[in-house]
Design a protein around this motif. Sequence first.
Motif, PDB file in Angstrom:
ATOM      1  N   PHE A  57       3.236  25.577 -59.672  1.00  7.14           N
ATOM      2  CA  PHE A  57       4.084  25.755 -60.859  1.00  7.14           C
ATOM      3  C   PHE A  57       5.540  25.582 -60.437  1.00  7.14           C
ATOM      4  O   PHE A  57       5.921  25.978 -59.331  1.00  7.14           O
ATOM      5  N   ALA A  58       6.347  24.986 -61.307  1.00  3.50           N
ATOM      6  CA  ALA A  58       7.754  24.762 -60.979  1.00  3.50           C
ATOM      7  C   ALA A  58       8.623  25.003 -62.200  1.00  3.50           C
ATOM      8  O   ALA A  58       8.233  24.697 -63.340  1.00  3.50           O
ATOM      9  N   TRP A  59       9.813  25.550 -61.954  1.00  7.98           N
ATOM     10  CA  TRP A  59      10.820  25.795 -62.984  1.00  7.98           C
ATOM     11  C   TRP A  59      12.145  25.181 -62.535  1.00  7.98           C
ATOM     12  O   TRP A  59      12.596  25.435 -61.408  1.00  7.98           O
ATOM     13  N   ASP A  60      12.785  24.383 -63.392  1.00  8.37           N
ATOM     14  CA  ASP A  60      14.128  23.873 -63.132  1.00  8.37           C
ATOM     15  C   ASP A  60      15.090  24.656 -64.019  1.00  8.37           C
ATOM     16  O   ASP A  60      15.175  24.413 -65.226  1.00  8.37           O
ATOM     17  N   ASP A  90      14.928  17.606 -57.488  1.00 13.96           N
ATOM     18  CA  ASP A  90      15.578  18.468 -58.462  1.00 13.96           C
ATOM     19  C   ASP A  90      17.051  18.074 -58.503  1.00 13.96           C
ATOM     20  O   ASP A  90      17.696  17.977 -57.456  1.00 13.96           O
ATOM     21  N   ARG A  91      17.575  17.849 -59.682  1.00 14.44           N
ATOM     22  CA  ARG A  91      18.929  17.305 -59.801  1.00 14.44           C
ATOM     23  C   ARG A  91      20.025  18.313 -59.487  1.00 14.44           C
ATOM     24  O   ARG A  91      21.193  17.950 -59.389  1.00 14.44           O
ATOM     25  N   PRO A 108       9.437  19.121 -69.094  1.00 22.04           N
ATOM     26  CA  PRO A 108       9.736  19.624 -67.748  1.00 22.04           C
ATOM     27  C   PRO A 108      10.530  18.609 -66.945  1.00 22.04           C
ATOM     28  O   PRO A 108      10.345  17.393 -67.079  1.00 22.04           O
ATOM     29  N   ALA A 109      11.416  19.104 -66.096  1.00 24.18           N
ATOM     30  CA  ALA A 109      12.221  18.218 -65.252  1.00 24.18           C
ATOM     31  C   ALA A 109      11.497  17.851 -63.967  1.00 24.18           C
ATOM     32  O   ALA A 109      11.727  16.781 -63.407  1.00 24.18           O
ATOM     33  N   MET A 148       7.800  25.935 -68.180  1.00 25.45           N
ATOM     34  CA  MET A 148       7.602  25.528 -66.787  1.00 25.45           C
ATOM     35  C   MET A 148       6.779  24.251 -66.732  1.00 25.45           C
ATOM     36  O   MET A 148       6.236  23.787 -67.736  1.00 25.45           O
ATOM     37  N   ALA A 149       6.680  23.708 -65.509  1.00 26.79           N
ATOM     38  CA  ALA A 149       5.770  22.602 -65.221  1.00 26.79           C
ATOM     39  C   ALA A 149       4.583  23.154 -64.460  1.00 26.79           C
ATOM     40  O   ALA A 149       4.735  24.027 -63.593  1.00 26.79           O
ATOM     41  N   ILE A 150       3.391  22.653 -64.763  1.00 24.76           N
ATOM     42  CA  ILE A 150       2.172  23.228 -64.203  1.00 24.76           C
ATOM     43  C   ILE A 150       1.254  22.128 -63.670  1.00 24.76           C
ATOM     44  O   ILE A 150       1.329  20.974 -64.073  1.00 24.76           O
TER      45      ILE A 150
END
Length: 511
Positions: A448-451, A312-313, A288-289, A461-463
């Motif tokens: 939860f996050a999605w790049d 976030d890049r 995950p980013a 995803m990141a959790i």
Amino acid sequence: MISALVLVTLLVTQDTTAGKVVYTKWCAGCHGDQGAGDGAAAKHMMPPPRDFTGALYQIRSTASGNLPTDADLMRSIDEGLHGTAMPGWKARLSDRERRDVLAYIKTFSTFFADTTLRPQPLQFGGAPSGGTGDEALRVGRQFFDSIGCRKCHGDLGRGDGPSSPTLKDDAGHPIFAADLHQNWLFNGGGSAEDIYHRLRTGLDGTPMPSFSDLIDQKFLTETELWRLAQYVRSLSPAEPPAVRDVIHAPLIGRALPHAPDDSAWAAVDAYWFPLVGQVIRKGRWFAPAVTGVSVQAVHTADSIALRVTWDDRSASPDTAWLGHVGRVFASLEQDEATVEQPALWPDQIAVQFPVTIPTGMERPYFLMGSSSAPVYQWRWVSTERAAAAAGLARGLERFDPVSNPGVGAQAVFDRGQWRVVFTRALASPDTASQLPFRTGRAIPVAFFAWDGSNGEHGTRMAISTWYFLALDEPVPARVFISPVLAMMLTLGLGMLVVWRAQQKTSFRRQQ
């Protein structure tokens, strides 16, 4: 640091046969039987495990292109490498086991057998004083710009420079420019001294060069390079963020701050929560980013606002990152039957609650609930910055939006950082599917996050795990009035005692 005498002792006592036993048990799964970085777990790691056969090491005290010292290798074994899957082994293996495995690792490359290539550490010197002063940081920022750091790391150092989508290591694996606001994840350590050492040695095998030649060419001095290291260190907090279990949302006496950059947020405590890759259900995601989110919350008598901030890049979808996504997919093993192709996916964030506040410690399954025990979520997508969805998640694959969600959202992307504010009334007319917020209660919450520019969507995803949100209750007036009354009563009694004593003294004198 390991002294020269100790290093001599290590060399004499190292046992490569015993080291092979240790390596096979603990290291081969990632680094491979022959040390080529191709173990069974390697296809799930970003960055990949070290290939020992080429003797190319990032973390060294030696000049770029040189072998590491035994002390360098021992430090990596002992402490691990932050920002990678390499853990520290000092607490897991004995001194003898670590010495032996160090010796065995060196047998994978003939370079270590060449006595003419004996590594020599650089002489770094100490840091100049005044490194945190305004003038020192100004000089550091000047060289951050002039030697091209911002091309990869970005204007504010969040890893979002114009070259960042194209970065890859010597083996062609995609690589992120470090987010300089997260020094606790720096490969090789996050102190100003560690950063200076990396500036002098470079990270061999990656786009990060050594800047020692600029000192040799008189482009800058050692002191000026130290100022750059001190400036980079200043971008991160003084201490790594501590993970606290409870987000306290104070009651405010002004209008709810809907905008991400409302000045009211400056006075609200921020809580940082780490995120990790979703590796429980297919398709799993090991790279995950987004490594964490910072969360703030406030409430009024009838509404709540929650601000989520993360680095976030890129503001996805972003065509400049398609090549990076392709390299990620090529490097990581995909466990689906059909290999997915790169596409333009958005960034996303989700905030999760139970449908009702539990009375005990029981909570729904943290990974987006289940068909029989759903969870209530707020979701935001970067393609719709001024909108949010609310609904019930019944597992990773199912999200059912609710009618009349009542959730608002505003978002800002600013040079490598998203800031999103969710707002909602505390009460809900649909208590069967939408959580009614209560003051003075511990409300479970997860993130939860999605790049999208890292290929993340769906189950990739990141959790986080469950934490808690607490809406602080207004303090009753009696809490303030009672101490005042008690103080006044005590003062009055004291004055009465003094007056009576004075009266007695006066009476005696008259006699």
